[in-house]
Design a protein around this motif. Structure first.
Motif, short mmCIF file in Angstrom:
data_model
loop_
_atom_site.label_atom_id
_atom_site.label_comp_id
_atom_site.label_asym_id
_atom_site.label_seq_id
_atom_site.Cartn_x
_atom_site.Cartn_y
_atom_site.Cartn_z
N LYS A 57 0.95 -1.25 0.45
CA LYS A 57 -0.04 -0.41 -0.30
C LYS A 57 0.68 1.09 0.07
N ASP A 58 0.23 2.43 -0.27
CA ASP A 58 0.89 3.52 -0.13
C ASP A 58 1.11 4.01 1.38
N TYR A 59 2.32 4.78 1.91
CA TYR A 59 3.29 4.36 2.94
C TYR A 59 3.07 3.14 3.94
N PRO A 60 3.52 2.15 3.24
CA PRO A 60 3.63 0.81 3.31
C PRO A 60 4.18 0.68 4.88
N LEU A 61 3.77 -0.21 5.77
CA LEU A 61 4.72 -0.48 7.48
C LEU A 61 4.61 0.63 8.41
N ALA A 62 3.54 1.65 7.59
CA ALA A 62 2.71 2.76 8.55
C ALA A 62 1.97 2.25 9.39
N ARG A 144 4.23 6.89 18.25
CA ARG A 144 4.95 6.24 17.54
C ARG A 144 4.61 7.69 16.04
N TRP A 145 3.22 8.37 16.32
CA TRP A 145 3.21 9.43 15.85
C TRP A 145 4.43 10.55 15.96
N GLU A 146 4.49 10.85 17.26
CA GLU A 146 5.81 11.60 16.99
C GLU A 146 7.27 10.73 17.00
N ALA A 147 7.57 9.72 17.00
CA ALA A 147 8.53 8.70 16.15
C ALA A 147 8.71 9.12 14.44
N GLY A 148 7.25 9.88 14.02
CA GLY A 148 7.49 9.07 12.71
C GLY A 148 6.77 8.08 11.90
#
Length: 173
Positions: A57-62, A144-148
């Motif tokens: 997918k777009d943005y894989p493994l996010a 996780r958000w702040e860690a990108g």
């Protein structure tokens, strides 16, 4: 996520214009929008369900909350419920979803919904959409958000909706 999905094209208020758009044809025209809906599922333990996007997918493994585009003639609420079930196997009735808020993106209107479930049902991810899903604290989501580690579009979404999301999660725990 099929390239032949058909979406309603809407105005900035989410009102369908009567035009349709096929996902595989790229973005909707400039100045127009389509609805993207997501669900933050809150367990009775206070943890929330996050999913890891599949490698293809777009943005894989996010990471993200389960999300996707509303289909033609489908409300945001129904689209959110359908996407949650398709991606994680968890079924929540559309009427059980409460709107956290809407973010106006370049060509999408992003709606974040919230729902409460008893316990922590075991998700059954669709491997074409989701590599993994897990229950975590909202503090872990923020970490996780702040860690990108979240898909890039979530940065602006969380910037606008985070404080409301925190309040809504707290009222459902």
């Amino acid at each position: 996520m099929a390239d032949d999905e058909i979406w309603d094209v809407t105005d900035i208020h989410g009102t369908p214009t009567g035009a349709l758009h096929r996902r595989g044809d790229g973005p909707v025209p400039a100045g127009a929008f389509h609805i993207v809906a997501s669900v933050c599922v809150v367990s009775s333990t206070g943890r929330v369900l996050v999913s890891l996007r599949a490698p293809g997918k777009d943005y894989p493994l996010a990471w993200e909350f389960p999300a996707g585009s509303a289909l033609r003639a489908e409300s945001s609420r129904r689209g959110a419920s359908r996407e949650l079930e398709e991606e994680t196997g968890l079924a929540i009735a559309p009427d059980d979803l409460v709107l956290v808020g809407r973010v106006i993106e370049e060509r999408a209107l992003f709606d974040l919904w919230i729902a409460r479930v008893e316990g922590e049902p075991i998700p059954v991810p669709d491997p074409e959409e989701v590599q993994d899903a897990e229950w975590v604290t909202l503090d872990e989501v923020r970490r996780r958000w702040e860690a990108g580690m979240f898909a890039t579009p979530w940065n602006a979404r969380f910037d606008q909706l985070w404080s409301t999301l925190e309040r809504e999660v707290a009222t459902r725990s």
